[in-house]
Structures are given as structure tokens and as C-alpha cells.
Scaffold this motif. Structure first.
Motif, PDB file in Angstrom:
ATOM      1  N   PHE A 175      64.771  63.425  38.783  1.00 13.38           N
ATOM      2  CA  PHE A 175      65.667  62.319  39.174  1.00 13.38           C
ATOM      3  C   PHE A 175      66.978  62.440  38.396  1.00 13.38           C
ATOM      4  O   PHE A 175      66.977  62.398  37.163  1.00 13.38           O
ATOM      5  CB  PHE A 175      64.993  60.966  38.905  1.00 13.38           C
ATOM      6  CG  PHE A 175      65.779  59.792  39.404  1.00 13.38           C
ATOM      7  CD1 PHE A 175      65.862  59.540  40.767  1.00 13.38           C
ATOM      8  CD2 PHE A 175      66.443  58.948  38.530  1.00 13.38           C
ATOM      9  CE1 PHE A 175      66.580  58.447  41.246  1.00 13.38           C
ATOM     10  CE2 PHE A 175      67.170  57.866  38.994  1.00 13.38           C
ATOM     11  CZ  PHE A 175      67.237  57.605  40.349  1.00 13.38           C
ATOM     12  N   ASN A 176      68.078  62.601  39.103  1.00  8.65           N
ATOM     13  CA  ASN A 176      69.335  62.980  38.467  1.00  8.65           C
ATOM     14  C   ASN A 176      70.436  61.926  38.574  1.00  8.65           C
ATOM     15  O   ASN A 176      71.593  62.226  38.305  1.00  8.65           O
ATOM     16  CB  ASN A 176      69.848  64.297  39.076  1.00  8.65           C
ATOM     17  CG  ASN A 176      70.008  64.194  40.595  1.00  8.65           C
ATOM     18  OD1 ASN A 176      69.597  63.207  41.192  1.00  8.65           O
ATOM     19  ND2 ASN A 176      70.601  65.207  41.200  1.00  8.65           N
ATOM     20  N   TYR A 177      70.067  60.701  38.965  1.00 12.50           N
ATOM     21  CA  TYR A 177      71.106  59.652  39.050  1.00 12.50           C
ATOM     22  C   TYR A 177      71.168  58.909  37.723  1.00 12.50           C
ATOM     23  O   TYR A 177      70.134  58.475  37.201  1.00 12.50           O
ATOM     24  CB  TYR A 177      70.794  58.681  40.190  1.00 12.50           C
ATOM     25  CG  TYR A 177      71.917  57.691  40.449  1.00 12.50           C
ATOM     26  CD1 TYR A 177      72.886  57.962  41.408  1.00 12.50           C
ATOM     27  CD2 TYR A 177      71.994  56.495  39.739  1.00 12.50           C
ATOM     28  CE1 TYR A 177      73.915  57.061  41.653  1.00 12.50           C
ATOM     29  CE2 TYR A 177      73.017  55.604  39.976  1.00 12.50           C
ATOM     30  CZ  TYR A 177      73.971  55.885  40.928  1.00 12.50           C
ATOM     31  OH  TYR A 177      74.988  54.991  41.158  1.00 12.50           O
ATOM     32  N   LYS A 178      72.362  58.755  37.183  1.00  7.73           N
ATOM     33  CA  LYS A 178      72.510  58.068  35.895  1.00  7.73           C
ATOM     34  C   LYS A 178      72.705  56.571  36.129  1.00  7.73           C
ATOM     35  O   LYS A 178      73.720  56.150  36.684  1.00  7.73           O
ATOM     36  CB  LYS A 178      73.706  58.630  35.115  1.00  7.73           C
ATOM     37  CG  LYS A 178      73.861  58.028  33.722  1.00  7.73           C
ATOM     38  CD  LYS A 178      74.940  58.742  32.931  1.00  7.73           C
ATOM     39  CE  LYS A 178      75.167  58.088  31.574  1.00  7.73           C
ATOM     40  NZ  LYS A 178      73.932  58.037  30.773  1.00  7.73           N
ATOM     41  N   ILE A 179      71.707  55.802  35.737  1.00 10.89           N
ATOM     42  CA  ILE A 179      71.803  54.341  35.836  1.00 10.89           C
ATOM     43  C   ILE A 179      72.587  53.855  34.626  1.00 10.89           C
ATOM     44  O   ILE A 179      72.191  54.084  33.480  1.00 10.89           O
ATOM     45  CB  ILE A 179      70.399  53.698  35.895  1.00 10.89           C
ATOM     46  CG1 ILE A 179      69.668  54.189  37.148  1.00 10.89           C
ATOM     47  CG2 ILE A 179      70.491  52.179  35.901  1.00 10.89           C
ATOM     48  CD1 ILE A 179      68.208  53.807  37.209  1.00 10.89           C
ATOM     49  N   GLU A 180      73.706  53.191  34.891  1.00 12.74           N
ATOM     50  CA  GLU A 180      74.669  52.886  33.827  1.00 12.74           C
ATOM     51  C   GLU A 180      74.172  51.812  32.866  1.00 12.74           C
ATOM     52  O   GLU A 180      74.415  51.863  31.673  1.00 12.74           O
ATOM     53  CB  GLU A 180      76.018  52.451  34.438  1.00 12.74           C
ATOM     54  CG  GLU A 180      76.693  53.535  35.267  1.00 12.74           C
ATOM     55  CD  GLU A 180      77.097  54.737  34.434  1.00 12.74           C
ATOM     56  OE1 GLU A 180      77.290  54.579  33.213  1.00 12.74           O
ATOM     57  OE2 GLU A 180      77.201  55.847  35.000  1.00 12.74           O
ATOM     58  N   SER A 181      73.496  50.797  33.381  1.00 14.47           N
ATOM     59  CA  SER A 181      73.095  49.679  32.501  1.00 14.47           C
ATOM     60  C   SER A 181      71.797  49.074  33.019  1.00 14.47           C
ATOM     61  O   SER A 181      71.375  49.334  34.145  1.00 14.47           O
ATOM     62  CB  SER A 181      74.194  48.619  32.455  1.00 14.47           C
ATOM     63  OG  SER A 181      74.419  48.091  33.755  1.00 14.47           O
ATOM     64  N   GLY A 182      71.210  48.239  32.190  1.00 15.80           N
ATOM     65  CA  GLY A 182      69.975  47.571  32.579  1.00 15.80           C
ATOM     66  C   GLY A 182      68.791  48.070  31.790  1.00 15.80           C
ATOM     67  O   GLY A 182      68.880  49.019  31.011  1.00 15.80           O
ATOM     68  N   ASN A 183      67.675  47.446  32.018  1.00 11.00           N
ATOM     69  CA  ASN A 183      66.428  47.787  31.343  1.00 11.00           C
ATOM     70  C   ASN A 183      65.768  48.937  32.101  1.00 11.00           C
ATOM     71  O   ASN A 183      65.383  48.794  33.268  1.00 11.00           O
ATOM     72  CB  ASN A 183      65.521  46.556  31.308  1.00 11.00           C
ATOM     73  CG  ASN A 183      64.357  46.718  30.365  1.00 11.00           C
ATOM     74  OD1 ASN A 183      64.146  47.797  29.819  1.00 11.00           O
ATOM     75  ND2 ASN A 183      63.600  45.658  30.162  1.00 11.00           N
ATOM     76  N   ILE A 184      65.645  50.101  31.486  1.00 12.28           N
ATOM     77  CA  ILE A 184      65.106  51.291  32.142  1.00 12.28           C
ATOM     78  C   ILE A 184      63.781  51.666  31.465  1.00 12.28           C
ATOM     79  O   ILE A 184      63.724  51.836  30.244  1.00 12.28           O
ATOM     80  CB  ILE A 184      66.089  52.473  32.062  1.00 12.28           C
ATOM     81  CG1 ILE A 184      67.441  52.069  32.668  1.00 12.28           C
ATOM     82  CG2 ILE A 184      65.526  53.688  32.781  1.00 12.28           C
ATOM     83  CD1 ILE A 184      68.544  53.082  32.426  1.00 12.28           C
ATOM     84  N   ILE A 185      62.721  51.792  32.274  1.00  4.40           N
ATOM     85  CA  ILE A 185      61.396  52.093  31.734  1.00  4.40           C
ATOM     86  C   ILE A 185      60.810  53.286  32.490  1.00  4.40           C
ATOM     87  O   ILE A 185      60.812  53.312  33.725  1.00  4.40           O
ATOM     88  CB  ILE A 185      60.452  50.877  31.872  1.00  4.40           C
ATOM     89  CG1 ILE A 185      61.014  49.674  31.098  1.00  4.40           C
ATOM     90  CG2 ILE A 185      59.044  51.218  31.387  1.00  4.40           C
ATOM     91  CD1 ILE A 185      60.232  48.396  31.310  1.00  4.40           C
ATOM     92  N   SER A 186      60.310  54.263  31.759  1.00  5.53           N
ATOM     93  CA  SER A 186      59.629  55.410  32.351  1.00  5.53           C
ATOM     94  C   SER A 186      58.135  55.127  32.425  1.00  5.53           C
ATOM     95  O   SER A 186      57.536  54.633  31.454  1.00  5.53           O
ATOM     96  CB  SER A 186      59.872  56.676  31.519  1.00  5.53           C
ATOM     97  OG  SER A 186      61.221  57.071  31.606  1.00  5.53           O
ATOM     98  N   ILE A 187      57.543  55.484  33.569  1.00  4.19           N
ATOM     99  CA  ILE A 187      56.142  55.114  33.805  1.00  4.19           C
ATOM    100  C   ILE A 187      55.414  56.257  34.500  1.00  4.19           C
ATOM    101  O   ILE A 187      55.991  56.998  35.292  1.00  4.19           O
ATOM    102  CB  ILE A 187      56.080  53.827  34.674  1.00  4.19           C
ATOM    103  CG1 ILE A 187      56.185  52.593  33.788  1.00  4.19           C
ATOM    104  CG2 ILE A 187      54.804  53.754  35.495  1.00  4.19           C
ATOM    105  CD1 ILE A 187      56.129  51.304  34.543  1.00  4.19           C
ATOM    106  N   SER A 188      54.132  56.346  34.185  1.00  6.21           N
ATOM    107  CA  SER A 188      53.232  57.180  34.980  1.00  6.21           C
ATOM    108  C   SER A 188      52.061  56.307  35.407  1.00  6.21           C
ATOM    109  O   SER A 188      51.302  55.816  34.558  1.00  6.21           O
ATOM    110  CB  SER A 188      52.718  58.368  34.170  1.00  6.21           C
ATOM    111  OG  SER A 188      51.635  58.993  34.851  1.00  6.21           O
ATOM    112  N   THR A 189      51.924  56.097  36.700  1.00 10.17           N
ATOM    113  CA  THR A 189      50.804  55.270  37.167  1.00 10.17           C
ATOM    114  C   THR A 189      49.476  56.019  37.055  1.00 10.17           C
ATOM    115  O   THR A 189      48.410  55.400  37.079  1.00 10.17           O
ATOM    116  CB  THR A 189      51.025  54.831  38.632  1.00 10.17           C
ATOM    117  OG1 THR A 189      51.241  55.993  39.448  1.00 10.17           O
ATOM    118  CG2 THR A 189      52.236  53.925  38.736  1.00 10.17           C
TER     119      THR A 189
END
Length: 464
Positions: free
Chosen positions: A353-367
Motif C-alpha cells: 500500500f503506497n498512499y501516504k495518509i497525511e494525518s489521523g490515527n493510523i493502525i496496522s492490523i492483521s486479522t
């Protein structure tokens, strides 16, 4: 309101009409003690009627019909006016929960002078006899209908007069400002220098702020008691349903590699540290929908987003960002005052995933591995601040009826402010203030329309 004739003595089954261990029949009114004394005998002396019922006392009684045939041995509780829920003499029969016993006892009570109660009639009598206000009466209904612990707790607070005290404070401020106006009208020569329109406007602005605070705090309380709404959004096959299931710790949604498994939204409620949350798993976001079903699914997903308090925006870490991802981000950028949590899913796979999210709460997950679940759950918990809990513990909620009167009050206080700014005559301002006082009075009990009372109590169950 003939159907609620308070001269009658009323009786009703207060528990479910079904076979059970126990049943409770309530009776209230001026003839309650007289009727009870006719049909109640001492259980250890079946030939002696219980004639003198004392306040807050229980009796072990034998009930016999007019043919001297026993119906049941039961407990009779007596409470005497005015220290009862209805402010009338009240008898409660705690019988065995046989349908035969219930029917026989009700028929016997009615035959001896009572009538069957209408919906909400016991609570109506508590209201009409001044025992409770209309807001407290509605809170009793809310308590019975409450679907979670917070709703029940909020209803009890309201039932015990929390909102009514706030409304009484508002009306007291309105009356105090009216006294200033009437004092100036009656004795203008005595205190002319101390009166000013500016002083009156200050009081009106404070009243307006108080009304706005009640409405604002109510909205925050409602958000807690109704469940914090969480919408899960993302493109097709981003893993929304897997995250939905992971949060619930239950295979609630169908998970498949086939794109577009979810066409409508699924919903489920859970508690996170005693706070109710309402999750909505939505259809996949497309830049272009291929058919009407997909288009409708996207529109419903957007509707869930508009109605939500929190949005979980899910992106697939195993592939490059595409037009559907960009379309979702652009949609999210149009929303105001939303708590958006960006979830980068499938972090156990190659990270593409190569889109840079500029702001906000970002969480990496593996279901698959459940990595990131606790971080996500903590982020959800953090939505509820200490101030929300403080407001819940201190403030009440308003229902639609109460809200409409408070909003009418805001419009009316604006009229008072505008006319004071324009230095209208004090007679005219006093008239507008009396209108305001009547509007606010309707919130907690000053009801002018009989049909409004009918509608409120018709929603109750019989026996309450």
C-alpha cells in the motif's frame, strides 16, 4: 380524559401474563382497602377477614371468592395514601403465577368494585396527583424499555428528577427576570436608575446558554446510552468483514476472497468497558458501480458514515492503492467532525500500500494473527473522554418532546433579546417572557393539550 377517571379504583397484572413462579397484581384507589378486606382472609384463620391494613405492611392471606372457594394463598402488601407511587391507597397481591389464579383473582377484584387499568394509568395517577412530573413519567417508560445498563442508569437519574431540577432552575431565572420587568412597570419612579435593558439582555443570554447546554449535554449523553456508532468503510475485499468479526470475536460476517460479499450493511452491538458500541460493516466502496445493487450498497455505506460517530477506514496493505482507495479518501475528506481511524489491514503480507495518509490515527492490523486488535480497541475506547463520563454522571437526556419545547424556547428567548435590544415597551417584553416561561414549563410538566398526555401514557404497558 374519561378513560383515566381517577375516581375509580383500578387493578392490573403488573407482571407478564404467562405461567411463572409468581405474579403481581396491583390495585390503587379510594376503594382499594375496602375491596382487599372483602376478599382477604388470614391464612391461619380462614374465617377472619383482614380488615385493618397498615402502611408498608405485608400479610400472608388466603383469597376466597364469593362462594367461599379458595383461590390462592399469597402475600398482600399494603401502602397507604399519600405515601405511595400513585399517592393513593395501594394493594399489591403477590400470588402464584398460575394463569388460572391470575384470571380468578382479577375477576374477583373487579367484581368487588375495581376496574381494569388502562395503559400507563398507575403512572398517570402519580403524575396527576403531583407525585412525579411528566419528564419523570416518561423516564419510567424509558427505564422499562432500556436495552443496556447505561440507558437504565440514565433513566433512573431522570426518573429521580435530574432534568426537572434543571428546568426548574431555568424557570426560576425567567421568573426573576420577570420580577425585574414588573418591578419597573409597577414602580418606575422608585428604581429607575438600577434598571437597564442591557442588564435584562445579560440575563436572557445566560438563559439561552443554559438551554443550549441542556441540549448539547443531552446529545452527548444520548451518544453513550444509544451506543457509539462505528461505520467500517473500505473498497471491495479490503478486509472490512474480517475486521468486523475480529472486533466482535465472532464470525458474524461472511468472509470470502470473492469480491463484493457484503452488498448491504451488517450491524452488531458490543460493550467495550461498559460503553455500548454499534458497529456497521458496509458494502465495498467503488469509484464506479457496475449495477444498481452495488450503487445502492455504496449509498447505504455513505449513509452509515454520515450517521456514525467513528469511521474505521480500511485499506489493503497487500496491494497498491487504486482508484477505489482514492475515492474513499476523497469522500472521507468531505466529512466534518468525524473521528476517523485509518486501518492498514493484512500487515502479515507483503506491504504494497503506497498512499501516504497525511494525518489521523493510523493502525496496522492483521486479522489472521490478531496483531493490532488491542491498539484498535484502545483507540475505540479513547473516543469516550472523561468529560463524556462526567456529563453522563451529572446531566440528563431529553426526548423528542422535551427537545422540541427547548428548541422553541431558544427561538422565543431570541425574540426577547431582539425586542430588548430594540427597547420595545416592557409590557411587550413581559408578554414574550411569559410565553417563554410557558414553553419551558411544558418540558417538565405544564401540558396544555390533553391529547399530548393521552399519547404519552398510551405508550406504557398495562400495570404501570
Amino acid at each position: 380524559m374519561n378513560e383515566y377517571d381517577i375516581k375509580d379504583t383500578i387493578a392490573a397484572l403488573a407482571t407478564a401474563y404467562s405461567k411463572s413462579a409468581l405474579a403481581v397484581i396491583r390495585m390503587s384507589g379510594s376503594k382499594a382497602l375496602q375491596i382487599a378486606s372483602k376478599i382477604c382472609f388470614y391464612a391461619n384463620n380462614e374465617n377472619k377477614n383482614i380488615e385493618n391494613f397498615e402502611h408498608r405492611k405485608s400479610y400472608y392471606a388466603l383469597i376466597k371468592d364469593e362462594n367461599n372457594i379458595p383461590i390462592d394463598e399469597l402475600i398482600v402488601l399494603s401502602t397507604l395514601a399519600p405515601n405511595t407511587f400513585t399517592s393513593e391507597d395501594t394493594i399489591e397481591f403477590i400470588s402464584h403465577g398460575s394463569i388460572i389464579v391470575i384470571d380468578s383473582l382479577m375477576k374477583l377484584i373487579i367484581k368487588n368494585g375495581a376496574r381494569s387499568a388502562n395503559k400507563g394509568e398507575f403512572t398517570y395517577r402519580a403524575y396527576i396527583n403531583g407525585r412525579i412530573g411528566i419528564s419523570e413519567a416518561e423516564a419510567i417508560h424509558d427505564l422499562i424499555d432500556s436495552s443496556n445498563k447505561l440507558m437504565a442508569e440514565a433513566s433512573i437519574y431522570k426518573m429521580r428528577g435530574r432534568l426537572t431540577r434543571e428546568i426548574d432552575k431555568l424557570r426560576e431565572n425567567i421568573k426573576n427576570s420577570l420580577m425585574i420587568v414588573y418591578g419597573e412597570l409597577d414602580f418606575p419612579e422608585d428604581d429607575t436608575e438600577s434598571f437597564s435593558y442591557n442588564k435584562l439582555i445579560e440575563i436572557f443570554i445566560q438563559i439561552k446558554n443554559d438551554i443550549e447546554n441542556i441540549l448539547s449535554n443531552s446529545k452527548r449523553v444520548e451518544s453513550l446510552i444509544n451506543g457509539i456508532k462505528v461505520a467500517i468503510l473500505g473498497k471491495v475485499n479490503a478486509g472490512k468483514s474480517s475486521i468486523f468479526n475480529m472486533i466482535l470475536e465472532n464470525e458474524r460476517a461472511i468472509v470470502s476472497n470473492i469480491a463484493g460479499t457484503t452488498r448491504d450493511f451488517l450491524s452488531e452491538s458490543i460493550y467495550i468497558e461498559n460503553i455500548p458500541f454499534y458497529f456497521m460493516d458496509t458494502a465495498g466502496f467503488h469509484k464506479k458501480a457496475d449495477n444498481d445493487i452495488e450503487l445502492e450498497g455504496i449509498e447505504r455505506a455513505k449513509k452509515c458514515a454520515y450517521e456514525s460517530d467513528i469511521i474505521l477506514a480500511v485499506f489493503d496493505n497487500s496491494c497498491n492503492a487504486n482508484d477505489d482507495d482514492i475515492n474513499l479518501i476523497e469522500f472521507l475528506n468531505t466529512l466534518n467532525n468525524k473521528n476517523i481511524i485509518y486501518i492498514i489491514n493484512k500487515n502479515d503480507e507483503d506491504k504494497k500500500f503506497n498512499y501516504k495518509i497525511e494525518s489521523g490515527n493510523i493502525i496496522s492490523i492483521s486479522t489472521k494473527t490478531k496483531e493490532g486488535r488491542e491498539t484498535l480497541m484502545q483507540a475505540l475506547k479513547n473516543h469516550t473522554s472523561d468529560s463524556d463520563i462526567y456529563i453522563f454522571n451529572k446531566e440528563s437526556y431529553v426526548n423528542n418532546r422535551e427537545k422540541s419545547f427547548l428548541e422553541m424556547g431558544l427561538k422565543q428567548i431570541d425574540i426577547c433579546i431582539e425586542k430588548s435590544i430594540s427597547s420595545f415597551s416592557l409590557d411587550e417584553i413581559a408578554e414574550e417572557m411569559n410565553i417563554l416561561n410557558n414553553i419551558i414549563g411544558n418540558v417538565s410538566g405544564k401540558i396544555d393539550a390533553e391529547e399530548v398526555i393521552n399519547e404519552i401514557f398510551a405508550n406504557f404497558c398495562i400495570g404501570k
